[in-house]
Motif scaffolding. Structure first.
Motif, PDB file in Angstrom:
ATOM      1  N   ARG A  69      42.692  37.050  49.113  1.00 32.57           N
ATOM      2  CA  ARG A  69      42.175  35.966  49.956  1.00 32.57           C
ATOM      3  C   ARG A  69      41.725  36.500  51.312  1.00 32.57           C
ATOM      4  N   GLY A  70      42.536  37.377  51.900  1.00 34.52           N
ATOM      5  CA  GLY A  70      42.217  37.903  53.220  1.00 34.52           C
ATOM      6  C   GLY A  70      40.933  38.709  53.251  1.00 34.52           C
ATOM      7  N   HIS A  71      40.601  39.379  52.139  1.00 36.38           N
ATOM      8  CA  HIS A  71      39.386  40.194  52.083  1.00 36.38           C
ATOM      9  C   HIS A  71      38.253  39.509  51.322  1.00 36.38           C
ATOM     10  N   ARG A  72      38.457  38.239  50.970  1.00 32.50           N
ATOM     11  CA  ARG A  72      37.434  37.440  50.281  1.00 32.50           C
ATOM     12  C   ARG A  72      36.929  38.139  49.017  1.00 32.50           C
ATOM     13  N   ILE A  73      37.861  38.673  48.249  1.00 28.90           N
ATOM     14  CA  ILE A  73      37.531  39.368  47.018  1.00 28.90           C
ATOM     15  C   ILE A  73      36.980  38.379  45.987  1.00 28.90           C
ATOM     16  N   ASP A  74      35.902  38.767  45.295  1.00 26.95           N
ATOM     17  CA  ASP A  74      35.381  37.895  44.233  1.00 26.95           C
ATOM     18  C   ASP A  74      35.347  38.586  42.866  1.00 26.95           C
ATOM     19  N   VAL A  75      35.836  39.830  42.783  1.00 26.54           N
ATOM     20  CA  VAL A  75      35.947  40.507  41.490  1.00 26.54           C
ATOM     21  C   VAL A  75      36.958  41.646  41.623  1.00 26.54           C
ATOM     22  N   ALA A  80      47.273  37.421  40.120  1.00 24.62           N
ATOM     23  CA  ALA A  80      46.592  36.870  41.298  1.00 24.62           C
ATOM     24  C   ALA A  80      45.146  36.520  40.976  1.00 24.62           C
ATOM     25  N   ALA A  81      44.462  37.401  40.248  1.00 32.15           N
ATOM     26  CA  ALA A  81      43.079  37.116  39.869  1.00 32.15           C
ATOM     27  C   ALA A  81      42.999  35.866  39.004  1.00 32.15           C
ATOM     28  N   ARG A  82      43.964  35.701  38.109  1.00 30.83           N
ATOM     29  CA  ARG A  82      44.002  34.510  37.252  1.00 30.83           C
ATOM     30  C   ARG A  82      44.157  33.256  38.105  1.00 30.83           C
ATOM     31  N   GLU A  83      45.073  33.307  39.070  1.00 32.77           N
ATOM     32  CA  GLU A  83      45.306  32.132  39.919  1.00 32.77           C
ATOM     33  C   GLU A  83      44.087  31.797  40.766  1.00 32.77           C
ATOM     34  N   LEU A  84      43.339  32.806  41.170  1.00 30.33           N
ATOM     35  CA  LEU A  84      42.156  32.594  41.999  1.00 30.33           C
ATOM     36  C   LEU A  84      40.888  32.409  41.171  1.00 30.33           C
ATOM     37  N   SER A  85      41.016  32.441  39.840  1.00 28.01           N
ATOM     38  CA  SER A  85      39.872  32.314  38.914  1.00 28.01           C
ATOM     39  C   SER A  85      38.820  33.391  39.165  1.00 28.01           C
ATOM     40  N   LEU A  86      39.284  34.613  39.396  1.00 23.54           N
ATOM     41  CA  LEU A  86      38.373  35.729  39.637  1.00 23.54           C
ATOM     42  C   LEU A  86      38.146  36.517  38.347  1.00 23.54           C
ATOM     43  N   PRO A  87      36.921  36.997  38.129  1.00 21.79           N
ATOM     44  CA  PRO A  87      36.679  37.883  36.988  1.00 21.79           C
ATOM     45  C   PRO A  87      37.318  39.247  37.224  1.00 21.79           C
ATOM     46  N   VAL A  88      37.732  39.898  36.143  1.00 17.72           N
ATOM     47  CA  VAL A  88      38.334  41.231  36.216  1.00 17.72           C
ATOM     48  C   VAL A  88      37.567  42.148  35.266  1.00 17.72           C
ATOM     49  N   VAL A  89      37.002  43.207  35.807  1.00 18.08           N
ATOM     50  CA  VAL A  89      36.351  44.228  34.994  1.00 18.08           C
ATOM     51  C   VAL A  89      37.423  45.243  34.596  1.00 18.08           C
ATOM     52  N   VAL A  90      37.658  45.374  33.289  1.00 18.57           N
ATOM     53  CA  VAL A  90      38.755  46.206  32.777  1.00 18.57           C
ATOM     54  C   VAL A  90      38.187  47.354  31.949  1.00 18.57           C
ATOM     55  N   ALA A 129      34.432  43.646  45.834  1.00 22.34           N
ATOM     56  CA  ALA A 129      35.257  44.133  44.737  1.00 22.34           C
ATOM     57  C   ALA A 129      36.554  44.750  45.229  1.00 22.34           C
ATOM     58  N   PHE A 130      37.649  44.405  44.545  1.00 21.52           N
ATOM     59  CA  PHE A 130      38.941  45.056  44.736  1.00 21.52           C
ATOM     60  C   PHE A 130      39.014  46.147  43.682  1.00 21.52           C
ATOM     61  N   LEU A 131      38.881  47.408  44.108  1.00 20.87           N
ATOM     62  CA  LEU A 131      38.760  48.542  43.203  1.00 20.87           C
ATOM     63  C   LEU A 131      40.088  49.267  43.116  1.00 20.87           C
ATOM     64  N   THR A 132      40.683  49.283  41.921  1.00 24.20           N
ATOM     65  CA  THR A 132      42.018  49.871  41.738  1.00 24.20           C
ATOM     66  C   THR A 132      42.006  50.881  40.601  1.00 24.20           C
ATOM     67  N   THR A 133      40.958  51.687  40.535  1.00 29.12           N
ATOM     68  CA  THR A 133      40.801  52.646  39.447  1.00 29.12           C
ATOM     69  C   THR A 133      41.178  54.066  39.845  1.00 29.12           C
ATOM     70  N   GLY A 134      41.719  54.260  41.047  1.00 34.74           N
ATOM     71  CA  GLY A 134      42.151  55.589  41.462  1.00 34.74           C
ATOM     72  C   GLY A 134      41.140  56.276  42.357  1.00 34.74           C
ATOM     73  N   ARG A 135      41.646  57.114  43.255  1.00 34.44           N
ATOM     74  CA  ARG A 135      40.779  57.730  44.262  1.00 34.44           C
ATOM     75  C   ARG A 135      39.753  58.684  43.663  1.00 34.44           C
ATOM     76  N   ARG A 136      40.025  59.250  42.495  1.00 34.64           N
ATOM     77  CA  ARG A 136      39.094  60.194  41.889  1.00 34.64           C
ATOM     78  C   ARG A 136      37.932  59.508  41.182  1.00 34.64           C
ATOM     79  N   SER A 137      37.952  58.190  41.107  1.00 40.44           N
ATOM     80  CA  SER A 137      36.890  57.467  40.411  1.00 40.44           C
ATOM     81  C   SER A 137      35.832  56.908  41.353  1.00 40.44           C
ATOM     82  N   LEU A 138      36.030  57.039  42.654  1.00 42.82           N
ATOM     83  CA  LEU A 138      35.136  56.360  43.595  1.00 42.82           C
ATOM     84  C   LEU A 138      33.700  56.867  43.511  1.00 42.82           C
ATOM     85  N   ALA A 139      33.511  58.132  43.148  1.00 44.97           N
ATOM     86  CA  ALA A 139      32.159  58.678  43.058  1.00 44.97           C
ATOM     87  C   ALA A 139      31.300  57.919  42.059  1.00 44.97           C
ATOM     88  N   VAL A 140      31.929  57.354  41.028  1.00 44.12           N
ATOM     89  CA  VAL A 140      31.183  56.607  40.009  1.00 44.12           C
ATOM     90  C   VAL A 140      30.533  55.368  40.612  1.00 44.12           C
TER      91      VAL A 140
END
Length: 247
Positions: free
Chosen positions: A185-191, A208-218, A130-141
């Motif tokens: 691509r370099g980190h083999r992200i699948d979501v 980028a996710a659209r081009e790679l056909s990756l699901p995005v949890v929003v 997972a490529f996690l971009t929800t902010g550093r304060r959310s990692l505990a979740v």
């Protein structure tokens, strides 16, 4: 004497608003102080909290503030609620400036959730890197998800608890589609996991996710408090300020 304006938040919209009215209004931009080395706006800057709605109301009165624009992050619901309550107590007009959220395009595979907790519960069924971009304060979740590997991007270094299998990428936008494609691509992200923050500075990951056909949890953004006047662009905010402050 020119009107005194309090702008709450360190967003791009807050900085552009401060620049747009600089020289015509006496602006004070309030930053929470949660980001090291923040990008500072034009005009006076105040860093740190006010002590809740009561403290902010007292500050508005003491500083003779004429108007407030809450341009904090779309997910800073507590700050917005505090600003609304304080402005009402102090009898000061308030506008909530929120950039629009993102809209899915053809080819997008978005999985909407109401909270970060729902996103964490859904994630193992969607992907394992997972490529996690929800902010550093959310990692505990996401700390309990031992079966998922995370690439967590944030402006500042996160503090534990965080997932056991994680790489941290310290970075600040704006980002490009090409850069996001190479990163995924370099980190083999699948979501991809993100909040519906909106804006162009971080939207390249969605392309980028659209081009790679990756699901995005929003994660859906919280709505503004009911009955509050809102604007979706800096131009709308400036027009509102001019209408109520300029004779």
């Amino acid at each position: 004497m020119s009107p005194r304006l309090l702008i709450i938040g360190g967003t791009d919209e807050a900085r552009r608003l401060a620049a747009a009215v600089h020289g015509r209004m006496r602006t004070v931009s309030s930053l929470a102080g949660r980001v090291n080395d923040p990008r500072l706006p034009e005009g006076e800057v105040r860093i740190g909290g006010f002590g809740g709605p009561g403290g902010l109301a007292d500050w508005l009165r003491a500083e003779r503030v004429d108007v407030v624009v809450d341009a904090s992050h779309p997910f800073a619901a507590r700050m917005t609620a505090s600003a609304v309550a304080a402005a009402e107590r102090a009898g000061v007009p308030l506008l909530v400036l929120r950039r629009p959220g993102w809209t899915a395009a053809p080819g997008d595979d978005w999985r909407w959730t109401a909270t970060l907790e729902e996103a964490a519960a859904l994630l193992p069924a969607v992907g394992s890197r997972a490529f996690l971009t929800t902010g550093r304060r959310s990692l505990a979740v996401f700390a309990h998800l031992s079966g998922v590997w995370f690439l967590a991007r944030s402006v500042d270094t996160p503090e534990p608890p965080f997932p056991p299998r994680m790489e941290v990428l310290l970075s600040r936008g704006p980002y490009t589609r090409e850069g996001e494609l190479a990163l995924m691509r370099g980190h083999r992200i699948d979501v991809v996991v993100t909040k519906d923050s909106g804006g162009a500075m971080t939207s390249a990951k969605l392309a980028a996710a659209r081009e790679l056909s990756l699901p995005v949890v929003v994660v859906r953004r919280p709505p503004p408090p009911p009955g509050v006047r809102t604007a979706s662009t800096v131009g709308e905010a400036v027009a509102w300020l001019d209408a109520i402050l300029v004779p």
